[in-house]
Scaffold this motif. Sequence first.
Motif, PDB file in Angstrom:
ATOM      1  N   LEU B  37       0.783  -1.294   0.048  1.00 50.49           N
ATOM      2  CA  LEU B  37       0.218  -0.162   0.207  1.00 50.49           C
ATOM      3  C   LEU B  37       0.889   1.298  -0.034  1.00 50.49           C
ATOM      4  N   THR B  38       2.022   1.382   0.653  1.00 54.91           N
ATOM      5  CA  THR B  38       2.912   2.361   0.854  1.00 54.91           C
ATOM      6  C   THR B  38       3.429   2.772  -0.473  1.00 54.91           C
ATOM      7  N   GLN B  43       3.576   5.739  -5.800  1.00 50.88           N
ATOM      8  CA  GLN B  43       3.718   5.401  -7.114  1.00 50.88           C
ATOM      9  C   GLN B  43       2.531   6.436  -7.808  1.00 50.88           C
ATOM     10  N   LEU B  44       1.143   6.178  -6.924  1.00 47.21           N
ATOM     11  CA  LEU B  44      -0.023   6.978  -7.582  1.00 47.21           C
ATOM     12  C   LEU B  44       0.334   8.489  -7.325  1.00 47.21           C
ATOM     13  N   ARG B  50       3.330  14.170 -12.032  1.00 48.42           N
ATOM     14  CA  ARG B  50       3.897  14.430 -13.312  1.00 48.42           C
ATOM     15  C   ARG B  50       2.671  14.579 -14.309  1.00 48.42           C
ATOM     16  N   ALA B  51       1.552  13.996 -14.159  1.00 47.14           N
ATOM     17  CA  ALA B  51       0.530  14.260 -15.191  1.00 47.14           C
ATOM     18  C   ALA B  51      -0.149  15.519 -14.988  1.00 47.14           C
ATOM     19  N   GLN B  52      -0.203  15.995 -13.620  1.00 50.14           N
ATOM     20  CA  GLN B  52      -0.814  17.182 -13.544  1.00 50.14           C
ATOM     21  C   GLN B  52       0.122  18.552 -14.056  1.00 50.14           C
ATOM     22  N   ALA B 137      -5.581   1.472 -10.624  1.00 50.89           N
ATOM     23  CA  ALA B 137      -4.180   2.332 -10.781  1.00 50.89           C
ATOM     24  C   ALA B 137      -3.836   2.244 -12.099  1.00 50.89           C
ATOM     25  N   ALA B 138      -3.632   1.090 -12.705  1.00 46.26           N
ATOM     26  CA  ALA B 138      -3.379   0.927 -14.145  1.00 46.26           C
ATOM     27  C   ALA B 138      -4.209   1.638 -15.028  1.00 46.26           C
ATOM     28  N   ASP B 139      -5.543   1.492 -14.815  1.00 45.94           N
ATOM     29  CA  ASP B 139      -6.725   2.222 -15.812  1.00 45.94           C
ATOM     30  C   ASP B 139      -6.291   3.516 -15.565  1.00 45.94           C
TER      31      ASP B 139
END
Lengths: 65, 160
Positions: B37-38, B43-44, B50-52, B137-139
Amino acid sequence: MTVKSTLALFGTFVGIAQEAVPALVDAFAQKNPKLITEDDPGAPPEAPTDDLDPSVRDTILAGKA
Amino acid sequence: MFKNRFGWLLAMLLLLSGCANAIGPATRTANVGAAALTTAHSQLTQSRQRAQLAAAASVLGDRADPAVQAAQLAAAAEVGVRYRPAWTAYSATRFAWLRLVGAIQLAQANPELIDPVSLIGFATALVAAQADLSAYAADAMRQVLDWHDTPPPAAPEVKP
């Protein structure tokens, strides 16, 4: 199953193994493992409540994005 | 199918480890779950950052202009919305972990009340939730990658 999907599946398993195997080895190596609880440093943090990452907001408002 | 097989595998591992002392295997499962979970949280968070930042950078105009900054904030927030299902799955997985930790702590405090079946059930639920989290998360990451291929109208050029 195509070669591409087989390779993708293999890559997924390799990726998972790289992350999970060391933790599994550590966990199973201990005879009496100490339980990680919510108050411990290794406990997983809570999910963020804001859609916008605070550091991203700060970067944008500083004119650096 | 995957999570059922994985859950069964975990349950069998716990059974083979010895139900007579179910606390040890359940503790190992909980600790591995905490580590996973950590890692997922890290990673999320990094992926969303990065995406933002990329979404904010796609808005054209003067970076000091409040109107441009507002458009950048809107573009970045839209990316954040795409991560909501993944974070919801993360919270559900964290809840499953907390439930397992609570059951272990209860069993440790009251050894006479140890119920191996409940511990295995909570451990299996945690593993199933982790499988769901991986999928969400992959989605989210795939959606953001697709979004970068075709920039949405939410990142307009702002003219002073």
